[in-house]
Design a protein around this motif. Structure first.
Motif, PDB file in Angstrom:
ATOM      1  N   ASP A   1       0.847  -1.195   0.000  1.00  0.00           N
ATOM      2  CA  ASP A   1       0.000   0.000   0.000  1.00  0.00           C
ATOM      3  C   ASP A   1       0.880   1.241   0.000  1.00  0.00           C
ATOM      4  OD1 ASP A   1      -2.666  -1.166   0.129  1.00  0.00           O
ATOM      5  OD2 ASP A   1      -2.016  -1.943   2.067  1.00  0.00           O
ATOM      6  N   ILE A   2       1.099   1.824  -1.166  1.00  0.00           N
ATOM      7  CA  ILE A   2       2.111   2.885  -1.227  1.00  0.00           C
ATOM      8  C   ILE A   2       1.563   4.189  -1.793  1.00  0.00           C
ATOM      9  CG2 ILE A   2       4.286   1.574  -1.281  1.00  0.00           C
ATOM     10  CD1 ILE A   2       2.865   2.312  -4.496  1.00  0.00           C
ATOM     11  N   THR A   3       0.251   4.354  -1.714  1.00  0.00           N
ATOM     12  CA  THR A   3      -0.347   5.585  -2.238  1.00  0.00           C
ATOM     13  C   THR A   3       0.093   6.823  -1.447  1.00  0.00           C
ATOM     14  OG1 THR A   3      -2.226   4.345  -3.079  1.00  0.00           O
ATOM     15  CG2 THR A   3      -2.539   6.700  -2.788  1.00  0.00           C
ATOM     16  N   ARG A   4       0.240   6.664  -0.122  1.00  0.00           N
ATOM     17  CA  ARG A   4       0.709   7.791   0.693  1.00  0.00           C
ATOM     18  C   ARG A   4       2.055   8.317   0.201  1.00  0.00           C
ATOM     19  NH1 ARG A   4      -2.016   4.598   4.586  1.00  0.00           N
ATOM     20  NH2 ARG A   4      -0.374   3.100   4.227  1.00  0.00           N
ATOM     21  N   GLU A   5       3.012   7.392   0.073  1.00  0.00           N
ATOM     22  CA  GLU A   5       4.351   7.761  -0.377  1.00  0.00           C
ATOM     23  C   GLU A   5       4.310   8.359  -1.774  1.00  0.00           C
ATOM     24  OE1 GLU A   5       3.428   5.088   1.144  1.00  0.00           O
ATOM     25  OE2 GLU A   5       5.023   4.040   2.205  1.00  0.00           O
ATOM     26  N   ALA A   6       3.590   7.698  -2.672  1.00  0.00           N
ATOM     27  CA  ALA A   6       3.582   8.140  -4.065  1.00  0.00           C
ATOM     28  C   ALA A   6       2.961   9.523  -4.212  1.00  0.00           C
ATOM     29  CB  ALA A   6       2.836   7.121  -4.918  1.00  0.00           C
ATOM     30  N   THR A   7       1.931   9.808  -3.422  1.00  0.00           N
ATOM     31  CA  THR A   7       1.307  11.129  -3.492  1.00  0.00           C
ATOM     32  C   THR A   7       2.271  12.198  -2.982  1.00  0.00           C
ATOM     33  OG1 THR A   7      -0.793  10.047  -3.006  1.00  0.00           O
ATOM     34  CG2 THR A   7      -0.764  12.433  -2.885  1.00  0.00           C
ATOM     35  N   ALA A   8       2.946  11.881  -1.870  1.00  0.00           N
ATOM     36  CA  ALA A   8       3.934  12.826  -1.334  1.00  0.00           C
ATOM     37  C   ALA A   8       4.985  13.118  -2.406  1.00  0.00           C
ATOM     38  CB  ALA A   8       4.583  12.238  -0.082  1.00  0.00           C
ATOM     39  N   ARG A   9       5.447  12.077  -3.064  1.00  0.00           N
ATOM     40  CA  ARG A   9       6.454  12.205  -4.106  1.00  0.00           C
ATOM     41  C   ARG A   9       5.967  13.085  -5.259  1.00  0.00           C
ATOM     42  NH1 ARG A   9       8.716   6.477  -6.252  1.00  0.00           N
ATOM     43  NH2 ARG A   9       9.545   7.244  -8.214  1.00  0.00           N
ATOM     44  N   ALA A  10       4.735  12.844  -5.691  1.00  0.00           N
ATOM     45  CA  ALA A  10       4.189  13.631  -6.809  1.00  0.00           C
ATOM     46  C   ALA A  10       4.059  15.103  -6.440  1.00  0.00           C
ATOM     47  CB  ALA A  10       2.834  13.077  -7.227  1.00  0.00           C
ATOM     48  N   CYS A  11       3.825  15.362  -5.150  1.00  0.00           N
ATOM     49  CA  CYS A  11       3.648  16.743  -4.697  1.00  0.00           C
ATOM     50  C   CYS A  11       4.963  17.354  -4.218  1.00  0.00           C
ATOM     51  CB  CYS A  11       2.628  16.814  -3.560  1.00  0.00           C
ATOM     52  SG  CYS A  11       0.973  16.302  -4.037  1.00  0.00           S
ATOM     53  N   GLY A  12       6.036  16.570  -4.282  1.00  0.00           N
ATOM     54  CA  GLY A  12       7.325  17.066  -3.793  1.00  0.00           C
ATOM     55  C   GLY A  12       7.312  17.360  -2.304  1.00  0.00           C
ATOM     56  N   ARG A  13       6.602  16.541  -1.553  1.00  0.00           N
ATOM     57  CA  ARG A  13       6.556  16.741  -0.092  1.00  0.00           C
ATOM     58  C   ARG A  13       7.130  15.524   0.626  1.00  0.00           C
ATOM     59  NH1 ARG A  13       0.510  19.331   0.887  1.00  0.00           N
ATOM     60  NH2 ARG A  13       0.283  20.204  -1.196  1.00  0.00           N
ATOM     61  N   LYS A  14       7.403  15.709   1.911  1.00  0.00           N
ATOM     62  CA  LYS A  14       7.832  14.563   2.713  1.00  0.00           C
ATOM     63  C   LYS A  14       6.632  13.929   3.406  1.00  0.00           C
ATOM     64  CE  LYS A  14      12.534  15.877   3.742  1.00  0.00           C
ATOM     65  NZ  LYS A  14      13.233  16.932   4.479  1.00  0.00           N
ATOM     66  N   LEU A  15       6.790  12.678   3.842  1.00  0.00           N
ATOM     67  CA  LEU A  15       5.751  12.062   4.655  1.00  0.00           C
ATOM     68  C   LEU A  15       5.994  12.452   6.101  1.00  0.00           C
ATOM     69  CD1 LEU A  15       5.246   8.418   3.363  1.00  0.00           C
ATOM     70  CD2 LEU A  15       3.594  10.284   3.341  1.00  0.00           C
ATOM     71  N   LYS A  16       4.926  12.720   6.798  1.00  0.00           N
ATOM     72  CA  LYS A  16       5.078  13.143   8.188  1.00  0.00           C
ATOM     73  C   LYS A  16       4.147  12.302   9.060  1.00  0.00           C
ATOM     74  CE  LYS A  16       5.152  17.306  10.829  1.00  0.00           C
ATOM     75  NZ  LYS A  16       4.580  18.648  10.954  1.00  0.00           N
ATOM     76  N   TYR A  17       4.656  11.884  10.208  1.00  0.00           N
ATOM     77  CA  TYR A  17       3.882  11.070  11.134  1.00  0.00           C
ATOM     78  C   TYR A  17       2.898  11.944  11.887  1.00  0.00           C
ATOM     79  CZ  TYR A  17       3.051   7.589  14.785  1.00  0.00           C
ATOM     80  OH  TYR A  17       2.487   6.682  15.636  1.00  0.00           O
ATOM     81  N   ASN A  18       1.686  11.496  12.017  1.00  0.00           N
ATOM     82  CA  ASN A  18       0.681  12.283  12.720  1.00  0.00           C
ATOM     83  C   ASN A  18       0.223  11.547  13.992  1.00  0.00           C
ATOM     84  OD1 ASN A  18      -2.188  13.072  13.384  1.00  0.00           O
ATOM     85  ND2 ASN A  18      -1.694  14.632  11.865  1.00  0.00           N
ATOM     86  N   ASP A  19       0.630  12.105  15.129  1.00  0.00           N
ATOM     87  CA  ASP A  19       0.362  11.454  16.422  1.00  0.00           C
ATOM     88  C   ASP A  19      -1.123  11.235  16.663  1.00  0.00           C
ATOM     89  OD1 ASP A  19       3.018  11.260  17.493  1.00  0.00           O
ATOM     90  OD2 ASP A  19       2.994  13.453  17.623  1.00  0.00           O
ATOM     91  N   GLU A  20      -1.875  12.279  16.382  1.00  0.00           N
ATOM     92  CA  GLU A  20      -3.302  12.254  16.652  1.00  0.00           C
ATOM     93  C   GLU A  20      -3.974  11.121  15.873  1.00  0.00           C
ATOM     94  OE1 GLU A  20      -6.600  15.587  15.995  1.00  0.00           O
ATOM     95  OE2 GLU A  20      -4.578  16.363  16.397  1.00  0.00           O
TER      96      GLU A  20
END
Lengths: 410, 410
Positions: B76-95
């Motif tokens: 399941d890599i949609t999170r990573e791929a979207t970040a990549r397409a947008c030139g952003r990093k992935l960030k952990y969300n505690d909440e």
């Protein structure tokens, strides 16, 4: 590996009015032939959009299969758009026109000038006859890419795909051996829990690709590898079977009800169902396939309290004191229906499907199983909407039966 | 008009194993909101492919809706791929992580490290909570494009689409007036017969677009027009209602069982079912919606001959002489179940669903209806495979009840 793309065309598809089933049929045929489908696209009946999309695909894929937009009316413009994408002219084909006209007269359909539109093809295209409809398809070889254009009507498309396109592709792809694929059906484990359980097997068998497809309480595990890695796949299979053991209920496309039906038949047992929360779903699913009368004695949909009392013999006092969603009630329902229908196994379910429930207990479900001389119950906390809770109830109830039969038979 | 693209993600889709129904649901919601869907795409679980596709879409469309690939496992890599397409990093969300963990404990599901993957989002993304599953979605605003990323599980996706995404898009699109659309649900007429019946209404009301969608014994008629033509639409509606009269059983998305349920409730009647051929489908469908215990007394799945005799009181001699698929048997089953469950109406079905049948009679079905002091039967010859014959049996049986109630109530 040869890479392919699928393009389906139609305003009714991009507007969401109709679900595109052609893409899946095409993709699965290609997959089986060892061709990797990388992309499926859908665009409306718009010439520039189609041509632009096709141009891009031509430069990226060796096989493109197009479906839709070959009809006789003005909004069917796939012929023109394909010619445009390939930089060719449309050319009238006499033979094809005569064939279409003949088809119409044979079926007593009025032939209009519009129908002649279907006799135009991109120059140099190879015409693919349509045995089931009036719109012929065609193939254009453009540089290194083969473009197959088929009608959108599903059964016309599928026949042409099977009879004309796939044999052609298999020739093209004769040097490539199709991938090997094995599937397992698993119940009783969450997705993350499953992956955790088998992560060593995954890392020990690089070269075998594992994927997981959860659907309705069941997870399908798929192992894929190239033909050279077949031995590795067999090892991974053995490891998987050992590790997951009875969590695995089936191989290939086997279903839970199919499996139970088979086990019941093989052990000459019959089953009867008493359904509260599922309202008939257990019975419906057990009878989805022909031949179920061999093992399904029948059932009671005891949706009302009175029917639990009168038909299944659940004591009124018990229902009054513990309510209808209760482990004891589930057990007695199972015993009651087993006796009522003189079956070997009684299976019962009672629970709250929601959206409203006593004490906010949506998803609380009890299953009951009764066999000669004993009965048992199970408690489940299910999540989802009403439909999903009822579906999962059936899955888990069937799994009770499966586990009982596993112990008994083996 | 704002233009949009839909991207669905999953190996199971590009391999053709599963038919993509999400695209159609998304496209039709967007369409209703006055957004034009230009392209639907499907790619596998492959990061570079997803990211590359997304980048292209971002430069061409103002709205992109993505579904699939948000699960907890490695593929399941949609999170990573979207970040990549947008030139952003992935960030952990505690909440979000805490929320997921809580969900698991409430359902007694084992929480593994994998599940924390679902708490990573592209930097700056707005998190969209998932009320029905563990995978949250998110929205990324990238330049002029809004990207909404939703899970692939259809009911989770649909709920989030309706509750989170569409309200957001409607704000964006507030200057555009959506098309006006009215729907009618019709039963008892074939498609050609229906079109013939109303062809004058169609030709008299140019500016109103009529479409027909047949599904499972019911035809949905859809009338669409631009907001300026609203008066014309009302006229067409009046004409249609007059012409089709009681063939129309519902408006909008009303279902046959929904309608019957409403009629039974309004007239304070109860119904009980005796099912042979449908094996529980009648009961299942009557209880699909909450609140059905008000009118559904329960049912008997009399799949075996013995159960027809013992539970419903059909005489053994009758079954022996006329067989189980018979009009008299259907009537007596209806009477039997009505009495057994003390209901106002007894509804019964018996028939051959196939693929095998006595005397090649696949599709021969009898329906029985019993009410105070009288009973009747109907005979249907249904076409299709087992699944379709069982479904149509239910449709026509429910229509018997509807027609009875129509006469009684009005």
């Amino acid at each position: 590996m040869i890479e392919a793309a699928v393009l389906t065309i139609g305003d009714e598809l991009v507007s969401g009015e109709i679900i595109d089933t052609n893409s899946a049929i095409i993709a699965s045929s290609l997959q089986k032939a060892g061709v990797a489908v990388r992309k499926c696209l859908t665009v409306g009946d718009e010439s520039a959009e189609i041509a632009g999309t096709l141009e891009q695909l031509i430069s990226n894929y060796r096989i493109i299969i197009v479906s839709g937009g070959l009809g006789p009316t003005g909004d069917d413009i796939t012929r023109e758009a394909t010619a445009r994408a390939c930089g060719r002219k449309l050319k009238y084909n006499d033979e094809s026109a005569a064939r279409i006209e003949k088809l119409f007269s044979r079926r007593n359909i009025k032939f209009t000038d519009n129908n002649f539109r279907q006799a135009y093809f991109p120059e140099g295209a190879e015409i693919l006859d349509n045995e089931r409809g009036t719109a012929p398809g065609f193939k254009c070889q453009q540089d290194n890419t083969a473009i197959y254009v088929l009608p959108g009507v599903p059964d016309e498309m599928e026949t042409m795909l099977t009879e004309k396109v796939m044999p052609d592709i298999l020739k093209l792809n004769s040097d490539v051996k199709p991938l090997i694929q094995k599937k397992y059906q698993v119940i009783g484990l969450g997705e993350a829990e499953l992956e955790d359980k088998i992560k060593k097997i995954i890392s020990n068998n690089t070269g075998v690709y594992f994927s997981f497809l959860p659907r309705g309480g069941v997870i399908e595990i798929k192992l894929t590898c190239s033909p050279e890695k077949e031995e590795l796949l067999s090892r991974a299979e053995r490891e998987l079977e050992r590790k997951l053991d009875s969590y695995i209920f089936g191989r290939g496309d086997e279903t839970l009800t199919g499996k139970i039906g088979e086990m019941l038949k093989n052990s000459s047992r019959t089953i009867a169902t008493a359904e509260s929360i599922t309202g008939g779903l257990l019975g419906k699913r057990l009878t989805d396939r022909a031949g179920s009368s061999e093992f399904f004695a029948g059932g009671v949909i005891s949706y009302s309290r009175e029917s639990k009392i009168k038909l299944l013999g659940v004591p009124r006092e018990l229902l009054a004191s513990r309510g209808e969603v209760d482990s004891e009630v589930a057990k007695l329902m199972a015993c009651g229906v087993r006796e009522l229908l003189a079956a070997d196994i009684g299976l019962a379910v009672t629970g709250y499907a929601g959206p409203e429930a006593v004490d906010n207990n949506v998803g609380l479900v009890f299953g009951g199983l009764a066999v000669e001389g004993r009965h048992s119950s199970a408690r489940w906390n299910l999540a989802g909407d009403r439909k999903r809770i009822r579906w999962l109830t059936a899955q888990f109830a069937f799994n009770l039966v499966r586990k009982y039969l596993l112990e008994e038979i083996t």
